[in-house]
Design a protein around this motif. Structure first.
Motif, PDB file in Angstrom:
ATOM      1  N   GLY A 287       0.830  -1.414   0.129  1.00 44.25           N
ATOM      2  CA  GLY A 287       0.090  -0.041  -0.118  1.00 44.25           C
ATOM      3  C   GLY A 287       0.869   1.160   0.158  1.00 44.25           C
ATOM      4  N   LEU A 288       0.094   2.412  -0.241  1.00 39.36           N
ATOM      5  CA  LEU A 288       0.849   3.637  -0.137  1.00 39.36           C
ATOM      6  C   LEU A 288       0.290   4.582   1.061  1.00 39.36           C
ATOM      7  CD1 LEU A 288       0.636   4.413  -4.232  1.00 39.36           C
ATOM      8  CD2 LEU A 288       2.489   3.285  -2.752  1.00 39.36           C
ATOM      9  N   PRO A 289       1.070   5.581   1.390  1.00 39.09           N
ATOM     10  CA  PRO A 289       0.806   6.390   2.327  1.00 39.09           C
ATOM     11  C   PRO A 289      -0.812   7.112   2.322  1.00 39.09           C
ATOM     12  CG  PRO A 289       2.941   6.836   1.756  1.00 39.09           C
ATOM     13  CD  PRO A 289       2.564   6.038   0.882  1.00 39.09           C
ATOM     14  N   ALA A 290      -1.567   7.383   3.267  1.00 38.09           N
ATOM     15  CA  ALA A 290      -2.727   8.163   3.008  1.00 38.09           C
ATOM     16  C   ALA A 290      -2.640   9.165   2.300  1.00 38.09           C
ATOM     17  CB  ALA A 290      -3.588   8.278   4.313  1.00 38.09           C
ATOM     18  N   TYR A 300      -2.000  -1.183  -7.137  1.00 41.27           N
ATOM     19  CA  TYR A 300      -1.371  -2.069  -6.345  1.00 41.27           C
ATOM     20  C   TYR A 300      -0.049  -1.492  -5.733  1.00 41.27           C
ATOM     21  CZ  TYR A 300      -5.113  -5.229  -7.992  1.00 41.27           C
ATOM     22  OH  TYR A 300      -6.090  -5.768  -8.402  1.00 41.27           O
ATOM     23  N   GLY A 301      -0.088  -0.705  -4.559  1.00 40.64           N
ATOM     24  CA  GLY A 301       1.049   0.102  -3.976  1.00 40.64           C
ATOM     25  C   GLY A 301       1.793  -0.676  -3.347  1.00 40.64           C
ATOM     26  N   ILE A 302       3.192  -0.451  -3.141  1.00 37.85           N
ATOM     27  CA  ILE A 302       4.214  -0.975  -2.635  1.00 37.85           C
ATOM     28  C   ILE A 302       5.020   0.231  -2.054  1.00 37.85           C
ATOM     29  CG2 ILE A 302       6.362  -2.113  -2.204  1.00 37.85           C
ATOM     30  CD1 ILE A 302       5.286  -3.974  -4.362  1.00 37.85           C
ATOM     31  N   THR A 303       5.267   0.394  -0.811  1.00 40.07           N
ATOM     32  CA  THR A 303       6.011   1.513  -0.059  1.00 40.07           C
ATOM     33  C   THR A 303       7.440   0.976   0.615  1.00 40.07           C
ATOM     34  OG1 THR A 303       4.186   2.824   0.679  1.00 40.07           O
ATOM     35  CG2 THR A 303       6.374   3.440   1.735  1.00 40.07           C
ATOM     36  N   ILE A 304       8.521   1.491   0.078  1.00 38.82           N
ATOM     37  CA  ILE A 304       9.936   1.197   0.733  1.00 38.82           C
ATOM     38  C   ILE A 304      10.415   2.073   1.372  1.00 38.82           C
ATOM     39  CG2 ILE A 304      12.486   0.563  -0.087  1.00 38.82           C
ATOM     40  CD1 ILE A 304      11.507  -1.061  -2.250  1.00 38.82           C
ATOM     41  N   GLU A 305      10.665   1.862   2.635  1.00 39.66           N
ATOM     42  CA  GLU A 305      11.277   2.909   3.661  1.00 39.66           C
ATOM     43  C   GLU A 305      12.751   2.622   3.678  1.00 39.66           C
ATOM     44  OE1 GLU A 305       9.111   3.242   7.048  1.00 39.66           O
ATOM     45  OE2 GLU A 305       7.193   3.503   6.170  1.00 39.66           O
ATOM     46  N   THR A 306      13.519   3.576   3.543  1.00 46.36           N
ATOM     47  CA  THR A 306      15.020   3.620   3.976  1.00 46.36           C
ATOM     48  C   THR A 306      15.417   4.590   5.048  1.00 46.36           C
ATOM     49  OG1 THR A 306      15.987   5.312   2.431  1.00 46.36           O
ATOM     50  CG2 THR A 306      15.233   3.022   1.509  1.00 46.36           C
ATOM     51  N   PRO A 307      16.443   4.442   5.589  1.00 45.29           N
ATOM     52  CA  PRO A 307      17.024   5.589   6.630  1.00 45.29           C
ATOM     53  C   PRO A 307      16.595   7.054   6.082  1.00 45.29           C
ATOM     54  CG  PRO A 307      18.469   3.774   6.659  1.00 45.29           C
ATOM     55  CD  PRO A 307      17.669   3.653   5.638  1.00 45.29           C
ATOM     56  N   ARG A 309      14.979   8.172   2.986  1.00 46.47           N
ATOM     57  CA  ARG A 309      13.703   8.532   2.343  1.00 46.47           C
ATOM     58  C   ARG A 309      12.851   7.298   1.902  1.00 46.47           C
ATOM     59  NH1 ARG A 309      14.082   9.961  -3.768  1.00 46.47           N
ATOM     60  NH2 ARG A 309      11.993   9.740  -3.697  1.00 46.47           N
ATOM     61  N   SER A 310      11.427   7.737   1.481  1.00 44.18           N
ATOM     62  CA  SER A 310      10.536   6.443   1.279  1.00 44.18           C
ATOM     63  C   SER A 310      10.248   6.652  -0.175  1.00 44.18           C
ATOM     64  CB  SER A 310       9.287   6.884   1.619  1.00 44.18           C
ATOM     65  OG  SER A 310       9.332   6.766   3.126  1.00 44.18           O
ATOM     66  N   PHE A 311      10.182   5.472  -0.803  1.00 44.81           N
ATOM     67  CA  PHE A 311       9.897   5.130  -2.336  1.00 44.81           C
ATOM     68  C   PHE A 311       8.717   4.776  -2.460  1.00 44.81           C
ATOM     69  CE2 PHE A 311      14.458   5.436  -1.566  1.00 44.81           C
ATOM     70  CZ  PHE A 311      15.016   6.025  -2.540  1.00 44.81           C
ATOM     71  N   LEU A 312       7.764   5.207  -3.318  1.00 44.56           N
ATOM     72  CA  LEU A 312       6.536   4.805  -3.536  1.00 44.56           C
ATOM     73  C   LEU A 312       6.347   4.068  -5.011  1.00 44.56           C
ATOM     74  CD1 LEU A 312       4.248   7.609  -2.179  1.00 44.56           C
ATOM     75  CD2 LEU A 312       5.542   6.011  -0.941  1.00 44.56           C
ATOM     76  N   PHE A 313       5.673   2.867  -4.908  1.00 46.44           N
ATOM     77  CA  PHE A 313       5.659   2.305  -6.141  1.00 46.44           C
ATOM     78  C   PHE A 313       4.217   1.802  -6.450  1.00 46.44           C
ATOM     79  CE2 PHE A 313       9.712   1.395  -4.518  1.00 46.44           C
ATOM     80  CZ  PHE A 313      10.546   1.683  -5.312  1.00 46.44           C
ATOM     81  N   THR A 314       3.717   1.432  -7.678  1.00 49.73           N
ATOM     82  CA  THR A 314       2.693   0.761  -7.888  1.00 49.73           C
ATOM     83  C   THR A 314       2.688  -0.122  -8.969  1.00 49.73           C
ATOM     84  OG1 THR A 314       1.913   2.233  -9.634  1.00 49.73           O
ATOM     85  CG2 THR A 314       1.113   2.651  -7.523  1.00 49.73           C
ATOM     86  N   CYS A 315       2.027  -1.423  -8.726  1.00 49.67           N
ATOM     87  CA  CYS A 315       2.020  -2.489  -9.539  1.00 49.67           C
ATOM     88  C   CYS A 315       0.722  -2.727 -10.592  1.00 49.67           C
ATOM     89  CB  CYS A 315       2.354  -3.932  -8.861  1.00 49.67           C
ATOM     90  SG  CYS A 315       3.726  -3.968  -7.877  1.00 49.67           S
ATOM     91  N   GLU A 320       1.711  -9.667  -9.168  1.00 54.98           N
ATOM     92  CA  GLU A 320       2.930  -8.794  -9.277  1.00 54.98           C
ATOM     93  C   GLU A 320       3.452  -8.078  -7.941  1.00 54.98           C
ATOM     94  OE1 GLU A 320       2.897  -6.076 -12.497  1.00 54.98           O
ATOM     95  OE2 GLU A 320       2.962  -7.713 -14.154  1.00 54.98           O
ATOM     96  N   GLN A 321       2.390  -7.422  -7.330  1.00 57.59           N
ATOM     97  CA  GLN A 321       2.719  -6.735  -5.949  1.00 57.59           C
ATOM     98  C   GLN A 321       3.236  -7.944  -4.953  1.00 57.59           C
ATOM     99  OE1 GLN A 321      -0.738  -5.927  -3.505  1.00 57.59           O
ATOM    100  NE2 GLN A 321      -0.055  -3.895  -3.238  1.00 57.59           N
ATOM    101  N   LYS A 322       2.403  -9.177  -5.020  1.00 59.67           N
ATOM    102  CA  LYS A 322       2.924 -10.030  -3.918  1.00 59.67           C
ATOM    103  C   LYS A 322       4.348 -10.595  -4.383  1.00 59.67           C
ATOM    104  CE  LYS A 322      -1.780 -11.622  -2.603  1.00 59.67           C
ATOM    105  NZ  LYS A 322      -2.781 -12.685  -2.634  1.00 59.67           N
ATOM    106  N   ASP A 323       4.527 -10.674  -5.500  1.00 61.14           N
ATOM    107  CA  ASP A 323       5.788 -11.202  -6.039  1.00 61.14           C
ATOM    108  C   ASP A 323       6.823 -10.328  -5.784  1.00 61.14           C
ATOM    109  OD1 ASP A 323       7.323 -13.022  -7.275  1.00 61.14           O
ATOM    110  OD2 ASP A 323       7.503 -11.639  -8.903  1.00 61.14           O
ATOM    111  N   TRP A 324       6.961  -8.924  -5.977  1.00 59.50           N
ATOM    112  CA  TRP A 324       7.854  -8.218  -5.552  1.00 59.50           C
ATOM    113  C   TRP A 324       7.851  -7.930  -4.034  1.00 59.50           C
ATOM    114  CZ3 TRP A 324      11.412  -6.072  -8.380  1.00 59.50           C
ATOM    115  CH2 TRP A 324      11.269  -5.944  -9.730  1.00 59.50           C
ATOM    116  N   MET A 325       6.934  -8.209  -3.245  1.00 60.80           N
ATOM    117  CA  MET A 325       6.836  -8.191  -1.778  1.00 60.80           C
ATOM    118  C   MET A 325       7.732  -9.203  -1.250  1.00 60.80           C
ATOM    119  SD  MET A 325       5.358  -5.403  -0.219  1.00 60.80           S
ATOM    120  CE  MET A 325       5.328  -6.081   1.347  1.00 60.80           C
ATOM    121  N   SER A 326       7.588 -10.342  -2.050  1.00 58.52           N
ATOM    122  CA  SER A 326       8.473 -11.443  -1.497  1.00 58.52           C
ATOM    123  C   SER A 326       9.826 -11.164  -1.642  1.00 58.52           C
ATOM    124  CB  SER A 326       7.672 -12.687  -2.394  1.00 58.52           C
ATOM    125  OG  SER A 326       8.592 -13.727  -1.973  1.00 58.52           O
TER     126      SER A 326
END
Length: 351
Positions: A287-290, A300-307, A309-315, A320-326
């Motif tokens: 998911g993505l931030p509100a 189908y969003g994905i949020t990656i947080e690093t020390p 910044r955050s990166f937002l993606f959609t599938c 595909e979302q589940k595959d990337w998350m895995s």
């Protein structure tokens, strides 16, 4: 009881013997076929390769084909464990044995090496993978014009390098690639050739891709000598990336480097994201931030947080979302090596 019913019952019993419950070549569960030429049980995918090799072409479906008593007896006297002990007797520890999850071209190469060329039956046999150097021509895609042209490649074990030259008689190489930075991955569909390879390597801490192929499947061993253990670590697909708005980009995950490209065959990435261990502030969530606004149909969003910044993606799809998350979770759950801490430091300094 008819002859075929008797054969089916006997085959069912033979399948229950140790080793016969999975494909002799790729390990897929519940093989559907039997090779009457070798006496091994194989899956449908591998059976297609067997059928294409003249001396191995006698393959039957276990349930639908008619089996002679002599063929059933042949299978029962052999089996996967016994025949693999013969055909893999001298399998080098470094040689990558594909699984059912690998691409078809890799499984085909394995089956041909194993049975057609019988390279692993004799101890002490000199294999082309064990040459200390290799010099030959491969087709390489040009970075700017996209054309595949003949280039000379030299692989040296002593120097630990892969060099390529623009001309056969060129004195200086166009590039010198350290083998320990290479990741090689089969990409037949992407490159448009059944023997296509993508080679990813580091140059001045920047990831570079080159794309090569050879018309002969045997020449794939040229690059596979580099480090067979680095095969198939690349995961790729189209993903939407939020910059000002979401833009469609081609993403490649090469272990801890998540790279995105405008085109799948670009030599250099437009950007990279380092994925460290979750104990050091790296996290991934579905998911993505509100309040995030989508500008397309990919929900189908994905949020990656690093020390930093955050990166937002959609599938495009839930799968595909589940595959990337895995894949992301697998990387972030893996402890970092000392070398990877160095790479992380470079990323932090760069940004």
């Amino acid at each position: 009881m008819t002859e075929n019913e008797r054969a089916a019952r006997t085959l069912k019993h033979v399948l229950q013997k140790p080793g016969n419950g999975s494909c002799a070549d790729c390990g897929a569960d519940n093989p559907e076929c039997g090779s009457c030429s070798l006496g091994v049980f194989i899956c449908l995918s591998c059976s297609g390769v067997h059928r294409s090799i003249p001396d191995l072409g006698k393959v039957k479906l276990l349930r639908l084909s008619h089996w002679e008593d002599s063929e059933v007896q042949f299978m029962s006297e052999r089996g996967n464990d016994a025949m693999n002990a013969v055909y893999e007797a001298a399998l080098p520890v470094y040689y990558y044995k594909p699984t059912h999850r690998d691409c078809q071209v890799l499984k085909e190469q394995w089956i041909r090496v194993k049975y057609e060329r019988q390279e692993f039956m004799e101890n002490g046999k000199k294999l082309i993978y064990e040459d200390e150097s290799r010099d030959g021509m491969l087709m390489k895609r040009g970075r700017d014009n996209g054309q595949f042209l003949n280039r000379r490649f030299i692989l040296s074990l002593r120097d630990g390098t892969l060099k390529y030259y623009t001309k056969l008689d060129a004195k200086e190489p166009k590039a010198v690639i350290k083998v320990d930075t290479i990741n090689a991955c089969f990409q037949p569909d992407k490159i448009g050739n059944p023997n296509g390879l993508q080679i990813t390597y580091l140059r001045d801490n920047i990831t570079r891709n080159i794309f090569i192929y050879h018309d002969s499947s045997r020449e794939r061993a040229f690059i596979m000598q580099c480090d067979i253990s680095k095969l198939n670590r690349i995961t790729e697909n189209n993903v939407g990336l939020q910059t000002e708005g979401f833009k469609k980009r081609w993403f490649t995950l090469d272990h801890r480097r998540l790279m995105y490209f405008r085109d799948p065959l670009d030599a250099f990435a437009k950007g990279e994201v380092f994925l460290g261990h979750r104990d050091h502030g790296y996290h991934v969530t579905i998911g993505l931030p509100a309040g995030t606004h989508y500008n397309g149909t990919w929900q189908y969003g994905i949020t990656i947080e690093t020390p930093d910044r955050s990166f937002l993606f959609t599938c495009e799809t839930d799968m595909e979302q589940k595959d990337w998350m895995s894949h992301f979770n697998a990387v972030m759950n893996t402890r970092m090596s000392p070398q990877e801490y160095t790479v992380e430091a470079y990323f932090k300094h760069k940004h």
